[in-house]
Design a protein around this motif. Structure first.
Motif, PDB file in Angstrom:
ATOM      1  N   GLY A 153       1.472   0.135   0.897  1.00 52.04           N
ATOM      2  CA  GLY A 153       0.056   0.936   1.376  1.00 52.04           C
ATOM      3  C   GLY A 153       0.197   2.309   0.958  1.00 52.04           C
ATOM      4  N   ASP A 154       1.227   2.933   1.401  1.00 57.20           N
ATOM      5  CA  ASP A 154       1.693   4.271   1.070  1.00 57.20           C
ATOM      6  C   ASP A 154       2.012   4.576   0.110  1.00 57.20           C
ATOM      7  N   LEU A 155       2.891   3.662  -0.708  1.00 50.72           N
ATOM      8  CA  LEU A 155       2.951   3.942  -2.092  1.00 50.72           C
ATOM      9  C   LEU A 155       1.634   4.168  -2.980  1.00 50.72           C
ATOM     10  N   LEU A 156       0.609   3.236  -2.688  1.00 50.28           N
ATOM     11  CA  LEU A 156      -0.713   3.124  -3.270  1.00 50.28           C
ATOM     12  C   LEU A 156      -1.485   4.581  -3.009  1.00 50.28           C
ATOM     13  N   LEU A 157      -1.413   5.116  -1.819  1.00 43.86           N
ATOM     14  CA  LEU A 157      -1.962   6.297  -1.330  1.00 43.86           C
ATOM     15  C   LEU A 157      -1.393   7.478  -2.080  1.00 43.86           C
ATOM     16  N   SER A 158       0.077   7.160  -1.927  1.00 47.69           N
ATOM     17  CA  SER A 158       0.983   8.277  -2.741  1.00 47.69           C
ATOM     18  C   SER A 158       0.715   8.598  -4.188  1.00 47.69           C
ATOM     19  N   ARG A 159       0.487   7.456  -4.981  1.00 46.45           N
ATOM     20  CA  ARG A 159       0.143   7.546  -6.636  1.00 46.45           C
ATOM     21  C   ARG A 159      -1.143   7.959  -6.692  1.00 46.45           C
ATOM     22  N   ALA A 160      -2.001   7.513  -5.587  1.00 46.35           N
ATOM     23  CA  ALA A 160      -3.412   7.974  -5.901  1.00 46.35           C
ATOM     24  C   ALA A 160      -3.515   9.561  -5.672  1.00 46.35           C
ATOM     25  N   ALA A 161      -2.878  10.223  -4.998  1.00 47.96           N
ATOM     26  CA  ALA A 161      -2.690  11.522  -4.695  1.00 47.96           C
ATOM     27  C   ALA A 161      -2.129  12.327  -5.963  1.00 47.96           C
ATOM     28  N   ASP A 162      -1.133  11.731  -6.437  1.00 49.51           N
ATOM     29  CA  ASP A 162      -0.212  12.273  -7.442  1.00 49.51           C
ATOM     30  C   ASP A 162      -1.472  12.247  -8.783  1.00 49.51           C
ATOM     31  N   GLU A 163      -2.125  11.272  -8.862  1.00 53.21           N
ATOM     32  CA  GLU A 163      -3.092  11.009 -10.189  1.00 53.21           C
ATOM     33  C   GLU A 163      -4.480  11.477  -9.888  1.00 53.21           C
ATOM     34  N   SER A 164      -4.476  12.375  -8.680  1.00 60.99           N
ATOM     35  CA  SER A 164      -5.964  12.845  -8.382  1.00 60.99           C
ATOM     36  C   SER A 164      -6.976  11.596  -8.634  1.00 60.99           C
ATOM     37  N   ILE A 165      -6.764  10.379  -8.001  1.00 58.97           N
ATOM     38  CA  ILE A 165      -7.576   9.132  -8.069  1.00 58.97           C
ATOM     39  C   ILE A 165      -8.845   9.512  -7.290  1.00 58.97           C
ATOM     40  N   ASP A 166      -9.877   9.100  -7.702  1.00 58.11           N
ATOM     41  CA  ASP A 166     -11.289   9.087  -6.727  1.00 58.11           C
ATOM     42  C   ASP A 166     -11.801   7.842  -6.269  1.00 58.11           C
ATOM     43  N   LEU A 167     -11.100   6.580  -6.850  1.00 61.20           N
ATOM     44  CA  LEU A 167     -11.748   5.424  -6.422  1.00 61.20           C
ATOM     45  C   LEU A 167     -10.435   4.489  -6.529  1.00 61.20           C
ATOM     46  N   ILE A 168     -10.150   3.729  -5.561  1.00 62.40           N
ATOM     47  CA  ILE A 168      -9.150   2.637  -5.620  1.00 62.40           C
ATOM     48  C   ILE A 168      -9.625   1.245  -5.462  1.00 62.40           C
ATOM     49  N   VAL A 169      -9.461   0.204  -6.237  1.00 69.18           N
ATOM     50  CA  VAL A 169      -9.890  -0.948  -6.536  1.00 69.18           C
ATOM     51  C   VAL A 169      -8.870  -1.835  -5.917  1.00 69.18           C
ATOM     52  N   CYS A 170      -8.929  -2.848  -4.940  1.00 69.00           N
ATOM     53  CA  CYS A 170      -7.912  -3.430  -4.518  1.00 69.00           C
ATOM     54  C   CYS A 170      -8.645  -4.953  -3.979  1.00 69.00           C
ATOM     55  N   GLY A 171      -7.745  -6.092  -4.002  1.00 68.42           N
ATOM     56  CA  GLY A 171      -8.027  -7.252  -3.587  1.00 68.42           C
ATOM     57  C   GLY A 171      -7.759  -7.209  -1.837  1.00 68.42           C
ATOM     58  N   ALA A 172      -8.666  -7.875  -1.166  1.00 70.80           N
ATOM     59  CA  ALA A 172      -8.568  -7.761   0.138  1.00 70.80           C
ATOM     60  C   ALA A 172      -8.049  -8.833   0.946  1.00 70.80           C
ATOM     61  N   TYR A 173      -7.109  -8.899   2.006  1.00 68.00           N
ATOM     62  CA  TYR A 173      -6.723  -9.973   2.598  1.00 68.00           C
ATOM     63  C   TYR A 173      -6.100 -10.943   1.800  1.00 68.00           C
ATOM     64  N   GLY A 174      -4.901 -10.834   1.301  1.00 70.58           N
ATOM     65  CA  GLY A 174      -4.464 -11.981   0.447  1.00 70.58           C
ATOM     66  C   GLY A 174      -3.689 -12.852   1.379  1.00 70.58           C
ATOM     67  N   ARG A 175      -3.686 -12.548   2.648  1.00 71.06           N
ATOM     68  CA  ARG A 175      -3.091 -13.346   3.704  1.00 71.06           C
ATOM     69  C   ARG A 175      -4.085 -13.222   5.050  1.00 71.06           C
ATOM     70  N   PRO A 176      -3.948 -14.255   5.719  1.00 69.64           N
ATOM     71  CA  PRO A 176      -5.042 -14.270   6.699  1.00 69.64           C
ATOM     72  C   PRO A 176      -5.201 -12.991   7.591  1.00 69.64           C
ATOM     73  N   ARG A 177      -6.444 -12.750   8.105  1.00 74.33           N
ATOM     74  CA  ARG A 177      -6.729 -11.098   8.709  1.00 74.33           C
ATOM     75  C   ARG A 177      -5.715 -11.189  10.077  1.00 74.33           C
ATOM     76  N   LEU A 178      -5.856 -12.240  10.616  1.00 75.41           N
ATOM     77  CA  LEU A 178      -5.080 -11.960  11.977  1.00 75.41           C
ATOM     78  C   LEU A 178      -3.716 -11.869  11.767  1.00 75.41           C
ATOM     79  N   ARG A 179      -2.907 -12.270  10.639  1.00 81.34           N
ATOM     80  CA  ARG A 179      -1.579 -12.017  10.611  1.00 81.34           C
ATOM     81  C   ARG A 179      -1.568 -10.710  10.055  1.00 81.34           C
ATOM     82  N   GLU A 180      -2.501 -10.032   9.286  1.00 83.01           N
ATOM     83  CA  GLU A 180      -2.356  -8.500   8.823  1.00 83.01           C
ATOM     84  C   GLU A 180      -2.521  -7.569  10.146  1.00 83.01           C
ATOM     85  N   LEU A 181      -3.326  -8.126  11.016  1.00 81.30           N
ATOM     86  CA  LEU A 181      -3.611  -7.375  12.126  1.00 81.30           C
ATOM     87  C   LEU A 181      -2.271  -7.277  12.965  1.00 81.30           C
TER      88      LEU A 181
END
Length: 280
Positions: free
Chosen positions: A231-259
């Motif tokens: 997650g930090d890597l994605l946000l870091s590269r987004a800042a490096d590239e002046s990204i204004d929109l990120i596209v991402c699949g959500a919850y590849g594993r159960p939400r409770l496990r991510e929480l």
């Protein structure tokens, strides 16, 4: 193209920028914009009903109606100023069903724009299930707008968080209107071999070539997160590239496990710096 967009309107200070983002997208897509205002009411146990007078209940309803009236006036004025076709949807629902109600409306729109949850917000719609449950249960793409920041452009410089997983494919397909209109697109695959599933290469298939068929000139990049989270890597590269929109699949594993254990979806929802489109 997105033709029918839904935006959640509430009383939070961040709503003004959320609406601004929704208007920019609707304008670019020549889409109709619907403002959804939820009026949650508390579910009072029967043993407490006798302690609450009719006057108090009427005062609460009156205050909610006045708040909705003000929100509607601001929404309609903003839409008229932007030259965007609009409609207004005002719905009462139990306080425990805010996310379920928003998801129900999201299922009937091409794209839904929600706000990132601000744990310090006093708005009654800022509940722990928003926007997570809408993303998980609506069956439609959801754009989440950070509660901090101003976003002058949306979708000019897009980053796709890519792995050949179902939810990532869904997010990319759902975001094609942005990708096709973008000035630049970065397809970033972080930690490609970590926890891999369904990642066997398909002979003759390349994600860059697929995007090229849609007129998207995408730059591909593979990186391993060393010493930081994906997650930090994605946000870091987004800042490096002046990204204004990120596209991402959500919850590849159960939400409770991510929480409990953490994960890319939860990290982005908590620490996003630009709008994120998510699909599940």
């Amino acid at each position: 193209m997105y033709r029918d967009i839904l935006v959640h309107i509430d009383t939070a200070a961040a709503c003004k920028e959320r609406l601004s983002v929704a208007l920019k997208v609707a304008k670019a897509q020549d889409a109709h914009l619907t403002g959804l205002f939820l009026l949650p009411y508390p579910e009072i146990p029967r043993f407490m009903e006798v302690q609450i007078t009719e006057e108090i209940i009427n005062q609460q309803r009156s205050a909610m109606a006045e708040t909705a009236k003000t929100a509607r006036a601001d929404f309609e004025a903003a839409c008229e100023a932007a030259g965007v076709a609009f409609s207004w949807q005002e719905t009462s629902c139990p306080a425990s069903e805010i996310a379920d109600t928003a998801a129900m409306y999201a299922r009937h729109h091409d794209l839904t724009v929600l706000g990132q949850r601000n744990p310090e917000s006093s708005d009654p719609c800022s509940v722990s299930e928003m926007p997570d449950k809408v993303i998980l249960t609506s069956g439609a793409p959801v754009m989440v707008v950070p509660y901090v920041g101003k976003f002058d452009t949306i979708g000019e410089r897009v980053m796709v968080a890519w792995k050949p997983y179902r939810e990532a494919v869904r997010a990319m397909n759902d975001s094609m209107p942005f990708l096709e209109a973008s000035k630049s697109t970065l397809v970033l695959c972080a930690d490609p071999n970590k926890g891999a599933r369904d990642t066997m290469p398909v002979p003759g298939v390349d994600i860059g070539e697929r995007l090229k068929c849609h007129g998207v000139n995408a730059k591909k990049e593979t990186m391993n997160a060393s010493g930081i989270s994906v997650g930090d890597l994605l946000l870091s590269r987004a800042a490096d590239e002046s990204i204004d929109l990120i596209v991402c699949g959500a919850y590849g594993r159960p939400r409770l496990r991510e929480l409990m254990l953490g994960g890319v979806t939860q990290h982005l929802l908590r620490h996003m710096t630009v709008p994120v489109i998510m699909s599940h």
